[in-house]
Scaffold this motif. Sequence first.
Motif, mmCIF file in Angstrom:
data_model
loop_
_atom_site.group_PDB
_atom_site.id
_atom_site.type_symbol
_atom_site.label_atom_id
_atom_site.label_comp_id
_atom_site.label_asym_id
_atom_site.label_seq_id
_atom_site.Cartn_x
_atom_site.Cartn_y
_atom_site.Cartn_z
ATOM 1 N N PHE A 1 -7.437 5.502 1.005
ATOM 2 C CA PHE A 1 -6.975 5.919 2.340
ATOM 3 C C PHE A 1 -6.270 5.090 2.978
ATOM 4 C CE2 PHE A 1 -8.392 5.567 7.038
ATOM 5 C CZ PHE A 1 -8.383 7.074 7.332
ATOM 6 N N GLY A 2 -5.258 5.606 3.611
ATOM 7 C CA GLY A 2 -4.408 4.601 4.602
ATOM 8 C C GLY A 2 -3.119 4.463 3.766
ATOM 9 N N TRP A 3 -2.953 4.623 2.624
ATOM 10 C CA TRP A 3 -1.568 4.383 1.743
ATOM 11 C C TRP A 3 -0.619 5.328 2.372
ATOM 12 C CZ3 TRP A 3 -1.066 1.786 -3.378
ATOM 13 C CH2 TRP A 3 -2.098 0.536 -3.518
ATOM 14 N N LYS A 4 0.589 4.929 1.917
ATOM 15 C CA LYS A 4 1.629 5.739 2.016
ATOM 16 C C LYS A 4 2.100 6.276 0.979
ATOM 17 C CE LYS A 4 6.771 5.311 3.511
ATOM 18 N NZ LYS A 4 7.568 4.607 3.981
ATOM 19 N N VAL A 5 2.308 7.792 0.795
ATOM 20 C CA VAL A 5 2.584 8.461 -0.479
ATOM 21 C C VAL A 5 4.066 8.900 -0.513
ATOM 22 C CG1 VAL A 5 1.762 10.422 -1.900
ATOM 23 C CG2 VAL A 5 0.163 9.013 -0.468
ATOM 24 N N GLU A 6 4.837 8.542 -1.400
ATOM 25 C CA GLU A 6 6.167 8.996 -1.476
ATOM 26 C C GLU A 6 6.119 10.055 -2.509
ATOM 27 O OE1 GLU A 6 8.382 4.856 -0.023
ATOM 28 O OE2 GLU A 6 8.229 5.119 -2.121
ATOM 29 N N VAL A 7 6.547 11.082 -2.616
ATOM 30 C CA VAL A 7 6.519 12.175 -3.447
ATOM 31 C C VAL A 7 8.014 12.538 -3.759
ATOM 32 C CG1 VAL A 7 5.741 14.390 -4.023
ATOM 33 C CG2 VAL A 7 4.102 12.948 -2.581
ATOM 34 N N GLU A 8 8.044 12.480 -4.990
ATOM 35 C CA GLU A 8 9.653 13.135 -5.419
ATOM 36 C C GLU A 8 9.219 14.331 -6.310
ATOM 37 O OE1 GLU A 8 13.093 11.980 -8.704
ATOM 38 O OE2 GLU A 8 11.790 10.526 -7.975
ATOM 39 N N PHE A 9 9.847 15.181 -5.964
ATOM 40 C CA PHE A 9 9.389 16.566 -6.537
ATOM 41 C C PHE A 9 10.464 17.183 -7.418
ATOM 42 C CE2 PHE A 9 9.547 21.385 -6.765
ATOM 43 C CZ PHE A 9 8.544 21.785 -7.616
ATOM 44 N N ARG A 10 10.498 17.338 -8.608
ATOM 45 C CA ARG A 10 11.422 18.183 -9.570
ATOM 46 C C ARG A 10 11.065 19.170 -10.235
ATOM 47 N NH1 ARG A 10 12.378 13.714 -13.308
ATOM 48 N NH2 ARG A 10 13.360 12.426 -11.576
ATOM 49 N N ASN A 11 12.080 20.388 -10.041
ATOM 50 C CA ASN A 11 11.739 21.579 -10.471
ATOM 51 C C ASN A 11 12.484 21.385 -11.900
ATOM 52 O OD1 ASN A 11 11.201 24.135 -11.521
ATOM 53 N ND2 ASN A 11 12.342 25.217 -9.963
ATOM 54 N N LYS A 12 11.613 21.237 -12.997
ATOM 55 C CA LYS A 12 12.374 21.222 -14.316
ATOM 56 C C LYS A 12 12.728 22.463 -14.777
ATOM 57 C CE LYS A 12 11.779 19.066 -19.196
ATOM 58 N NZ LYS A 12 10.736 18.780 -19.873
ATOM 59 N N GLY A 13 12.037 23.514 -14.306
ATOM 60 C CA GLY A 13 12.677 25.019 -14.459
ATOM 61 C C GLY A 13 12.310 25.680 -15.648
ATOM 62 N N PHE A 14 11.076 25.181 -16.473
ATOM 63 C CA PHE A 14 10.778 26.101 -17.483
ATOM 64 C C PHE A 14 10.643 27.319 -17.267
ATOM 65 C CE2 PHE A 14 7.870 28.149 -20.251
ATOM 66 C CZ PHE A 14 8.360 27.812 -21.722
ATOM 67 N N GLY A 15 11.201 28.273 -17.827
ATOM 68 C CA GLY A 15 11.139 29.858 -17.344
ATOM 69 C C GLY A 15 12.108 30.136 -16.325
ATOM 70 N N ALA A 16 12.910 29.194 -15.864
ATOM 71 C CA ALA A 16 13.943 29.353 -14.838
ATOM 72 C C ALA A 16 13.526 30.035 -13.582
ATOM 73 C CB ALA A 16 15.133 30.451 -15.402
ATOM 74 N N GLN B 1 0.761 -1.230 0.021
ATOM 75 C CA GLN B 1 -0.201 -0.066 -0.009
ATOM 76 C C GLN B 1 0.670 1.139 0.078
ATOM 77 O OE1 GLN B 1 -2.662 -0.599 3.266
ATOM 78 N NE2 GLN B 1 -4.175 -1.566 1.788
ATOM 79 N N VAL B 2 1.631 1.506 -0.836
ATOM 80 C CA VAL B 2 2.581 2.397 -1.264
ATOM 81 C C VAL B 2 2.438 3.020 -2.730
ATOM 82 C CG1 VAL B 2 4.868 3.505 -1.169
ATOM 83 C CG2 VAL B 2 4.361 1.621 0.507
ATOM 84 N N VAL B 3 2.385 4.294 -2.644
ATOM 85 C CA VAL B 3 2.431 4.713 -4.059
ATOM 86 C C VAL B 3 3.482 5.808 -4.005
ATOM 87 C CG1 VAL B 3 0.542 6.558 -3.688
ATOM 88 C CG2 VAL B 3 1.156 6.073 -5.975
ATOM 89 N N HIS B 4 4.536 5.856 -5.107
ATOM 90 C CA HIS B 4 5.441 6.695 -5.404
ATOM 91 C C HIS B 4 5.124 7.720 -6.516
ATOM 92 C CE1 HIS B 4 9.792 8.159 -5.513
ATOM 93 N NE2 HIS B 4 9.396 8.210 -6.799
ATOM 94 N N LEU B 5 5.137 9.085 -6.290
ATOM 95 C CA LEU B 5 4.743 9.984 -7.441
ATOM 96 C C LEU B 5 5.932 10.848 -7.810
ATOM 97 C CD1 LEU B 5 1.340 11.134 -5.526
ATOM 98 C CD2 LEU B 5 1.429 9.569 -7.618
ATOM 99 N N LEU B 6 5.848 11.113 -8.963
ATOM 100 C CA LEU B 6 6.800 11.964 -9.349
ATOM 101 C C LEU B 6 6.145 13.358 -9.965
ATOM 102 C CD1 LEU B 6 9.680 13.207 -10.454
ATOM 103 C CD2 LEU B 6 9.305 11.909 -12.485
#
Length: 143
Positions: free
Chosen positions: A40-55, A7-12
Amino acid sequence: KVDAQNQVVHLLLVGAEDGTLGGMNFNGYGNGTMTVIVPFGWKVEVEFRNKGFGALPHSLAVINEVTPLPIEGGVPAFPRALTRALIPGLAAGETDSFEFVADKEGRFLWFCGVTGHGVTGMWDYLVVSKEAKVPSVQVKAKK
């Protein structure tokens, strides 16, 4: 990526992926056109990346759905559900990650906390649902 057994979801989530909304987007979506649904109840792993369009710098927090939207920052709806440098943001090319347990049912916002970004459209939905069996993503057509 979904690990249903554990019950884990990894999001980019990619900030400023392209020029949509002048770069004020997550994965090319903003103004609520993308909804991520998590059981409900799942673990959410979030990877955030600023691709940087427009800097421009960008950040990410999961906040309660509020009106009006905050001008900057935002109080996380789940403990530690935010990137570092929430208001100044991460520079183009930088990444950060966080995780939380989706232990509150309802609709929340993926929100950029950099001053003025969220209110100009850099937000989408996170729905935590007791009915959902697996995570999913729904998107509305881009205009």
